[in-house]
Design a protein around this motif. Structure first.
Motif, short mmCIF file in Angstrom:
data_model
loop_
_atom_site.label_atom_id
_atom_site.label_comp_id
_atom_site.label_asym_id
_atom_site.label_seq_id
_atom_site.Cartn_x
_atom_site.Cartn_y
_atom_site.Cartn_z
N PRO A 93 32.40 -7.56 -91.60
CA PRO A 93 33.76 -8.11 -91.61
C PRO A 93 34.06 -9.09 -90.48
CG PRO A 93 33.79 -5.81 -90.94
CD PRO A 93 32.38 -6.13 -91.33
N GLU A 94 33.28 -9.03 -89.38
CA GLU A 94 33.56 -9.97 -88.28
C GLU A 94 33.19 -11.40 -88.65
OE1 GLU A 94 31.50 -7.20 -87.49
OE2 GLU A 94 33.16 -5.97 -86.76
N SER A 95 32.17 -11.58 -89.48
CA SER A 95 31.74 -12.94 -89.81
C SER A 95 32.49 -13.53 -91.00
CB SER A 95 30.24 -12.95 -90.12
OG SER A 95 29.99 -12.27 -91.31
N LEU A 96 33.21 -12.71 -91.75
CA LEU A 96 33.89 -13.23 -92.94
C LEU A 96 34.94 -14.30 -92.62
CD1 LEU A 96 34.30 -10.10 -95.22
CD2 LEU A 96 32.78 -12.02 -95.53
N PRO A 97 35.82 -14.12 -91.63
CA PRO A 97 36.81 -15.17 -91.37
C PRO A 97 36.20 -16.46 -90.82
CG PRO A 97 37.49 -13.11 -90.34
CD PRO A 97 36.10 -12.93 -90.84
N LYS A 98 35.01 -16.37 -90.24
CA LYS A 98 34.38 -17.56 -89.67
C LYS A 98 33.69 -18.42 -90.71
CE LYS A 98 33.46 -14.83 -85.57
NZ LYS A 98 32.42 -14.09 -84.86
N LYS A 99 33.46 -17.89 -91.89
CA LYS A 99 32.74 -18.62 -92.92
C LYS A 99 33.69 -19.36 -93.84
CE LYS A 99 28.68 -15.70 -93.06
NZ LYS A 99 27.75 -14.96 -93.91
N SER A 100 33.22 -20.48 -94.35
CA SER A 100 34.00 -21.23 -95.33
C SER A 100 33.73 -20.64 -96.72
CB SER A 100 33.61 -22.70 -95.31
OG SER A 100 32.27 -22.84 -95.75
N TYR A 101 34.49 -21.12 -97.69
CA TYR A 101 34.25 -20.67 -99.05
C TYR A 101 32.84 -21.05 -99.51
CZ TYR A 101 39.04 -19.29 -100.01
OH TYR A 101 40.24 -18.65 -100.01
N GLN A 102 32.37 -22.23 -99.06
CA GLN A 102 31.05 -22.69 -99.46
C GLN A 102 29.97 -21.74 -98.93
OE1 GLN A 102 30.31 -26.68 -98.27
NE2 GLN A 102 28.54 -26.90 -99.61
N GLN A 103 30.10 -21.34 -97.68
CA GLN A 103 29.13 -20.40 -97.11
C GLN A 103 29.21 -19.04 -97.80
OE1 GLN A 103 30.49 -20.77 -93.09
NE2 GLN A 103 28.63 -21.87 -92.46
N LEU A 104 30.42 -18.57 -98.08
CA LEU A 104 30.56 -17.28 -98.77
C LEU A 104 29.96 -17.33 -100.17
CD1 LEU A 104 34.16 -16.18 -97.75
CD2 LEU A 104 32.01 -15.13 -97.08
N CYS A 105 30.21 -18.41 -100.89
CA CYS A 105 29.65 -18.52 -102.24
C CYS A 105 28.13 -18.58 -102.17
CB CYS A 105 30.20 -19.76 -102.93
SG CYS A 105 31.91 -19.58 -103.44
N ARG A 106 27.60 -19.29 -101.21
CA ARG A 106 26.14 -19.37 -101.07
C ARG A 106 25.56 -18.00 -100.73
NH1 ARG A 106 21.23 -21.12 -101.76
NH2 ARG A 106 19.94 -21.31 -99.93
#
Length: 138
Positions: A93-106
């Motif tokens: 959960p700590e890295s989720l706010p730091k990622k963009s939608y593109q990174q999350l989708c990847r």
């Protein structure tokens, strides 16, 4: 006397039934049953678990699997690579706010989005938030 009359009536009814052609009588049903319709789906809903592979198919060496190139993997190895990557992304959960939608989708194995799709995802999230929160009018 009654038994004699009953016997005579039943014998005459039996003779007339044997000599007449048989008639098919439809059962009488209530009017509400004539309008009865199935208002639900009578088959099971499809769940995401229905498409999962068995845990016995998971590779023994997960460390080398995660270090390998995802484009060069076979079907089963690719499935486990993207599943482990997606679950590890969600479980951090700590890295989720730091990622963009593109990174999350990847990371989750979804299609890489462009800016317009990111905007639409933001609108959908806003709609879901507003739908769940109570509206206070003027």
């Amino acid at each position: 006397m009654f038994s004699l009359a009953r016997r005579a009536v039943s014998q005459s009814a039996l003779r007339s039934a044997l000599t007449r052609p048989s008639q098919i009588v439809a059962p009488v049903s209530a009017a509400c049953q004539l309008e009865a319709r199935r208002g639900y789906r009578h088959w099971w809903r499809v769940l995401p678990e229905d498409f999962e592979l068995n845990t016995e198919s998971m590779p023994k060496d997960v460390k080398s699997l995660m270090a390998s190139n995802p484009e060069s993997l076979g079907f089963i190895d690719s499935y486990w690579y993207w599943r482990i990557r997606a679950e590890s992304t969600i479980m951090d959960p700590e890295s989720l706010p730091k990622k963009s939608y593109q990174q999350l989708c990847r990371d989750m194995g979804l299609t890489i989005v462009n800016e317009a799709a990111e905007h639409i995802l933001g609108i959908i999230e806003l709609y879901e938030y507003l739908k769940s929160s109570p509206f206070i009018g003027p």
